[in-house]
Design an enzyme around this catalytic site. Structure first.
Site, PDB file in Angstrom:
ATOM      1  N   GLY B 152       0.792  -1.169  -0.067  1.00  0.00           N
ATOM      2  CA  GLY B 152      -0.001  -0.122   0.076  1.00  0.00           C
ATOM      3  C   GLY B 152       0.890   1.051  -0.085  1.00  0.00           C
ATOM      4  O   GLY B 152       2.064   1.146   0.460  1.00  0.00           O
ATOM      5  N   CYS B 153       0.315   2.550  -0.398  1.00  0.00           N
ATOM      6  CA  CYS B 153       1.081   3.629  -0.280  1.00  0.00           C
ATOM      7  C   CYS B 153       1.385   4.197   1.063  1.00  0.00           C
ATOM      8  O   CYS B 153       2.600   4.389   1.420  1.00  0.00           O
ATOM      9  CB  CYS B 153      -0.038   4.756  -0.995  1.00  0.00           C
ATOM     10  SG  CYS B 153      -1.529   4.753  -0.206  1.00  0.00           S
TER      11      CYS B 153
END
Lengths: 349, 349, 349, 349
Positions: B152-153
């Site tokens: 994920g970011c």
């Protein structure tokens, strides 16, 4: 009332000064009688701020204590660090009321001031005389006084978010971390590459990490509330927007408490204070929800996994974090309702 | 090379998908052979994204495993939660390589997934097969594999900021707090009031406080690095800008270390890795300094007053936090230099 | 190719210069051998532009013709008005190829230059030698030349929007009005109150009304295309964004034409030119659709009520309006494909 | 006064409605007695607008003419097109005063309405009864009336910029072009991709070229002022900011006039009108200079080269372009000073 209080604003060409003008123009008990600038004296203030055209047609006065005494009853200082150090004692000696928005009289210790501000501190006698005007926390001390040191923008958001708990002893004072984010107007109107549009638009950054001069101001107030010395971690960031501060605060509880108990503590602490609003469970304030207003909105979340409390506190840095709280302090000084002239709705959207 | 690897992108009409298109169009070893969308199949992709006019004239394909098998060697999934859960096993069974940008295969425990994502978890057999592709930390495991779960970011920014220390045992794992801020593109192209322009412009807010689904992903990787279970505090905020994540991370050291030692630890840990850049003492990265690129820049500050370390880590959420790292994972899978097709300069200003 | 062309960039610390660096670093046939700054010589360029850390580690050179001659084959000048006036002749005399991004050699008449720029004009001999490099219109003249004057940002957007019609005689040359809007980066990195973040964020304004120095540049090219003297109305505005120009252009047709005919005229005029894209009926380009790229996108609308044609033309001011077109001119000079090193996709979102 | 006028707001959950709330809360002669929403009836208005917490604690009422009659004296309609068509006649028949902010009663011709709005027009009898409330131009007609059609945002900025000249016959009515730019709040709170943050941030675009429904509204008023039919070119653009409209207007003069004469004409036309401010020679207003206020600021530039006049007119679209002018119309209807409750300073920065 028949006669209005006459107000002078030193530093009228900065963002804090021009916001004071906006607020005082709408204040029923106050009249602006002198707008003062050391750099632009003689020019109409609307030359540099065309939004004031046909609203405030005054020319800027020079900084002159005698002139101020002849024109004003109260003086607001919205000046860079170091100016008030010299000027406020003279204004007080001339019998004027002074509300200082700069940081010069916020720290009781001259040594601490010198360490963080890298300036010579003010005269200890006047330092002692200055009342730290965090209205919802120390407001009782403001009534009837003639010299108020208005809190900084970051300290206002952070301290209002922490005060109820700091005063109880429920939290571990060593655990306090405040991660604060500010709109760009907090940097003022002075030009710098940091706040050049093409540099800070579409950008987010941390600055003065572990070095921001508002750190000791927050610690001083927390220590006083907690009755023990508080040393904390404080980080500041710039957000690509003009106005608003959000402080995300992390504390460890000394012993288990429910989130409901903590929220109730906050509501009681701020009962009767119009400008602090506590959000319901699961709700967190956005800076836009206080934009242009004197409100401070606070949300709370207790994480059962870590036992850590997260507090989210927002203000408009130019209003509650500067000019608005200064007017609120004036109201308290004068014995007026603290919301006089400040009871406007946030501008949304 | 004579033959290019054929790539299909499922979810081409989301921001992650369209960024994959931008990156893969510039990749020397890859050819985009199918852009896929469940909602807009049949339409030219440039209808919804006019910036692709005359650049990518393909029509969108429907989601059809047989069709994908006939057209592609590798499939990128840039889809909402829940899609990859069903689709990836079929694609793998069809002999395709899969790089999943969604969160469906990041958490090894189906129970944890269900708790935080409120969706049915994926088949455990395939969960086990998925390699967590945090390139600079677990990249060795990616080489030669056929199923990568792209981080994920927020986890990418936060874990790259913590990995060197988490692996040493120098820090107290109970003390970890990550205060993360993201540009609005992280919320995707789906309409919602939260990211309606007039609501989030000139606004800053916290959301999903203590509830963000990236929390267990960060904890899982930290626990693996630390060799003990890590539970941490993680807060997410929205910044009024399109791209960029900055994670400000706070940790307590178990025993005193100098900031220089810590910086040296980071430099050694990331030695030879092009996309992680450690800043010098007193310097902190801004999100704009990695804008449009695959870099992660990290700054460090040890506060002698509190003994606490502050880490500032920035990425472009759409590149290093999604499509860029996915291409980097492809490079690692295929045994290519990890920077192939990614060695471009951040766009400034 | 085995040997790369060696390029020097004078004015490397401005936005045009730093964008040239980004583009040339990705150019397959060019090597940057000297980054030059009169103000910061000796310092690493990454000190002022941290996004270049570990990408371009060079120190800035001083402006020294001998040094440039020893290091470079071609020189880009991304300098304020007045610098190229003096420097370009010396560089040309030293046998270097010169691409001047400044306005110093765009106007053939020294008198006109002096009137609009308020500077002394360049030597007429060199003025005559400079080729005005509006690639899709006058690009044939660029091939094999050694001195190119790169068009301004506003003229590029406006002229590409008008060129096909200006060359036909279908429009009344007295009727031309261009209402242009630019992102803030067009104002450069120099500090000024106009582009101070808190002043221009959430703001829109017109500036230099009827006084912008790009007016005669547009008129000169239009006059040449039309074969008669064109005098037009040109207005410039600042948009609160970093990159992008949109020019809305109004013209009266001399005699009735259909919108389809006009669109077909545009498509034929720009046939085979990769970087100009004409939109279909009813579609108008947004600046974001060319962001970070060398494209110019154009939309057309003929109003049957007024008989007036509206043209909407967009570019990225830093790329097609400056550094990108400069590289395109280099490609044309050298006989390379005009898209070499420039064939990247706009960054979206 | 002893009794306040009771006001109801239909469409309270849109941006126009919520701005009416902000303004009427500060109005000395008015009390908000009902906030009305067809979609959210029953919910506290602060649920959808947390900035109103503890300021306006009312629940939303349903749209019910009987209920409105029982609670209010005047009704503001801040509703989408088509609602007022049906509702206003009923409210008027019930004896209520009505101020309609929507476009339903602005065009006197039902056919023209249907052509541009693609909706069924209102009953001609009520159309005739509606007074077009462009306060500084047609304000005399508002006094004592019970049904006001409040002008659109673009028409307000554009018409105030043109009215003095349109009434003189100095300009060629065929030459009028208005190039207008609006902040995003003009698009309302309804979700759409056009105003999704990541799409319109760092973006600028034209929309509805030659098709905007405000065109005939401007033409109708100009025709009335000029005493002949005016057909003009009108273009609308979106600016990445929340509030503000700037209209750049181009006109050809019929015969030569000096810029000073034209400026003097404007100053005389608007003499005594607080909310229109004419700038001095060489000065042009920025939207931020009227932000949050009811002002319209106008700058003028006559180009001696082309004989064309450029007019720059700015307003806050939500205030002067909607809710503020609606309150100003209320003031005129009631015979109060037109600035009552509106005399606040623009918010700057």
């Amino acid at each position: 009332m028949t006669t209005k209080l006459r107000a002078a604003i030193v530093g009228s060409t900065g963002y804090g000064g021009v916001e004071l003008i906006r607020l005082l123009l709408a204040h029923p008990n106050v009249e602006i009688t002198s707008v003062i600038s050391s750099s632009s004296a003689g020019a109409p203030i609307a030359d540099g701020y065309p939004h004031l055209n046909q609203i405030l047609t005054d020319r800027l006065d020079a900084v002159d204590v005698e002139l101020i005494r002849s024109k004003a009853d109260v003086v607001f200082l919205a000046t860079p660090h170091g100016v008030s150090t010299e000027l406020s004692p003279k204004l007080l000696d001339a019998g004027l009321k002074v509300i200082d928005i700069s940081g010069d009289f916020r720290l009781q210790s001259g040594d601490v001031y010198e360490t963080w501000y890298k300036h010579k501190p003010a005269d200890p006698e006047y330092l002692k005389r200055a009342v730290y005007g965090l209205c919802e926390v120390f407001g009782e001390e403001v009534r009837g006084k003639d010299f108020i040191s208005n809190p900084g923008c970051y300290p206002t958001a952070t301290l209002l978010g922490l005060a109820p708990l700091a005063a109880t002893g429920w939290i571990d004072p060593k655990s306090i971390i405040a991660d604060a984010k500010s709109g760009v107007s907090g940097a003022g109107r002075g030009l710098s590459l940091l706040v050049h549009y093409s540099e800070i638009n579409e950008n987010f950054l941390a600055y003065k990490v572990n070095k921001h001069q508002h750190t000791p101001e927050i610690e001083q107030a927390l220590s006083r509330l907690a009755g023990e010395e508080v040393v904390m971690t404080f980080t500041t960031h710039l957000v690509p927007m003009t106005r608003g501060i959000l402080s995300t605060i992390y504390v460890n509880l000394k012993s288990p408490r429910s989130e409901d108990d903590i929220r109730e503590l906050y509501r009681q602490y701020y009962e009767g204070r119009k400008f602090v609003r506590i959000r319901d469970k699961g709700k967190y304030p956005a800076t836009k929800e206080v934009w242009g207003s004197n409100y401070c909105d606070i949300g709370l979340s207790l994480d059962s996994r870590t036992g850590r409390l997260t507090i989210v506190s927002v203000i408009d840095n130019v209003v509650k974090g500067a000019a608005g709280q200064a007017v609120q302090n004036l109201n308290l000084m004068m014995g007026w309702d603290e919301a006089t002239g400040l009871a406007f709705t946030p501008v949304y959207p």
